[in-house]
Design an enzyme around this catalytic site. Structure first.
Site, PDB file in Angstrom:
ATOM      1  CB  SER A 279      46.428  39.607  26.002  1.00 30.68           C
ATOM      2  OG  SER A 279      45.223  39.304  26.651  1.00 30.68           O
ATOM      3  CG  ASP A 370      44.515  45.954  30.922  1.00 25.49           C
ATOM      4  OD1 ASP A 370      43.398  45.791  30.392  1.00 25.49           O
ATOM      5  OD2 ASP A 370      45.409  45.092  30.908  1.00 25.49           O
ATOM      6  CG  HIS A 404      44.315  44.316  27.407  1.00 26.40           C
ATOM      7  ND1 HIS A 404      44.910  43.756  28.512  1.00 26.40           N
ATOM      8  CD2 HIS A 404      44.205  43.312  26.487  1.00 26.40           C
ATOM      9  CE1 HIS A 404      45.145  42.464  28.286  1.00 26.40           C
ATOM     10  NE2 HIS A 404      44.729  42.172  27.062  1.00 26.40           N
TER      11      HIS A 404
END
Length: 461
Positions: A279, A370, A404
């Site tokens: 991330s 995601d 994600h």
């Protein structure tokens, strides 16, 4: 890539008990004695698969297999699956289909991978392991009949046919955990066992390990990297110890100091290190590989190709953060959908990290499901930039229906989670089984990539 861990650990006692059960069963005949649940190995590293079997059932008997595990805060995670014993009265989850429960079909590690918060817990709780020196304790049970989660959690469910305890470790025997306060650097260093050096496998490739915009310090991936032969520095960059409490601005000097610390370690292979980031940690990993010459390999996991959420101060200039448009946030089933929030980096070239200038290799791991942000688009833009510069120093793996949060193998799937920064729950995306399968491939690819680009080739005599 998985190696047996059982031989390195002491033997743990498994308690199996057989007893009559008051739960409803589809079998009219008496329950045979000697029902046994077997998990092999009984104790292993968390990134290792296990076999799960039940013996001593009636042929064709319906049973429910249940697993439970608590995180570091004591939050209980549960999973269950419905099976029907074969003609010999056995259930082998690697061969038989689950007929219902938290997953269906043949899924050998489904009981562990499909663990979710118990019905009495907040449903969007992400499993966090903070006390990495202690294993996760997985309790498994076998019940008569095909039971629902409500029935399994009921105080009148009755005694199970069999129970056992399975241990899953983040640190192999001999891994060293060393809290780090070096200059301004804060984190925790994990070093592989000395037996690796004795066997001629040291010193070790060094890796700087970073996560996202929730801040703090997460150690579980570094502990597992050390168990696989890497010296890994779990690096905090805000909201930890005496570091800034908020994600506002960074200076590349902080990360240079972290690289300096890692390369000062006697057990770390010189002269270069790698980095891995998830991330927000993904764009930081790109920045380290671009602006710090000693960083020669970067693993990017569902990140961005631009600098996001904070200013990054370099020696001669500052990279501003990519703009965020909060008006694009959507509410889906009481969870925030932030997929459209980030602006397109191509519309803000001043925020893009110029990775084509890096003397490093890149591995992009992309979850095509995601929902946190547009990871696939960001990866494509990064690769196009490398192609235009005639660079072929990258690999990319795309994973269908994967969200994600791509963790090391067999970490529980997280579709949505509470985010400390925005103080509410956010959509992460993905579908359970393909996401869990992607985690296995992504982890093996990461280990191979880092070894390839950080290890010194050995001369054959």
């Amino acid at each position: 890539m998985h190696r047996s861990f059982c031989s390195q650990l002491k033997t743990y006692f498994i308690q199996t008990k057989c007893c009559s059960l008051g739960a409803v069963s589809n079998m009219s005949s008496a329950q045979p004695k000697g029902v046994e649940m077997v998990v092999e190995p009984v104790s292993c590293l968390h990134d290792e698969p296990v076999s799960i079997r039940v013996h001593g059932l009636n042929p064709g008997q319906d049973v429910t297999l249940q697993a439970s595990m608590k995180d570091s805060k004591g939050i209980n995670f549960l999973s269950y699956a419905h099976y029907r014993a074969d003609s010999s009265g056995q259930v082998d989850v690697s061969k038989l289909e689950s007929l219902g429960g938290h997953y269906k079909g043949i899924f050998p590690m489904g009981l562990i991978g499909s663990l979710v918060p118990a019905p009495n817990e907040y449903k969007y709780t992400r499993f966090f392991k903070r006390d990495v020196e202690n294993p996760n304790i997985v309790k498994m049970t076998v019940h008569k009949g095909h039971l629902s989660d409500e029935a399994l959690c009921s105080p009148v469910v009755g005694e199970p046919l069999a129970t056992l305890t399975h241990l899953r470790h983040y640190m192999s025997p001999g891994v060293q955990r060393i809290p780090v306060r070096f200059g301004k650097v804060r984190g925790c260093l994990f070093l592989p066992p000395d037996l690796y050096i004795i066997a001629g496998n040291g010193p070790f490739p060094g890796v700087i390990d970073m996560f996202g915009s929730a801040g703090g310090l997460l150690e579980y991936r570094s502990a597992q990297l050390a168990s696989r032969g890497f010296a890994s520095l779990a690096l905090a960059f805000f909201a930890y110890d005496d570091l800034p409490k908020h994600l506002e601005e960074f200076n590349i000097a902080y990360f240079e100091e972290a690289v300096e610390f890692l390369l000062k370690q006697e057990k770390v292979l010189k002269p270069s290190v790698g980095t891995i980031g998830t991330s927000k940690g993904g764009d930081l990993a790109l920045s380290l590989a671009t602006f710090i010459p000693e960083v020669k390999a970067a693993v990017w996991i569902n990140g961005c190709n631009a600098n996001v959420q904070s200013y990054l101060h370099l020696q001669d200039r500052t990279i501003p953060p990519l703009d965020i448009d909060v008006s694009r946030v959507k509410l889906v089933d009481d969870v925030l959908d932030c997929y459209e929030v980030l602006e397109n980096p191509e519309d803000h070239p001043e925020t893009i990290i110029p990775i084509e200038k890096a003397d490093a290799h890149f591995l992009f791991l992309v979850g095509l499901g995601d929902k946190n942000w547009k990871s696939e688009s960001f990866a494509d833009q990064a690769i196009e930039r490398l192609r235009k510069a005639n660079c072929n120093n990258y690999e990319i793996h795309r994973y269908m229906s994967t969200g994600h949060i791509i963790e090391p193998p067999y970490s529980p799937f997280c579709f949505a989670t509470y985010h400390k920064l925005i103080k509410t729950s956010m959509l992460m995306g993905g579908s359970q089984k393909p996401h869990l399968e992607a985690q296995v491939h992504a982890w093996d690819s990461t280990l191979i990539f880092l070894h390839k680009h950080l290890s010194v080739p050995r001369v054959k005599l």
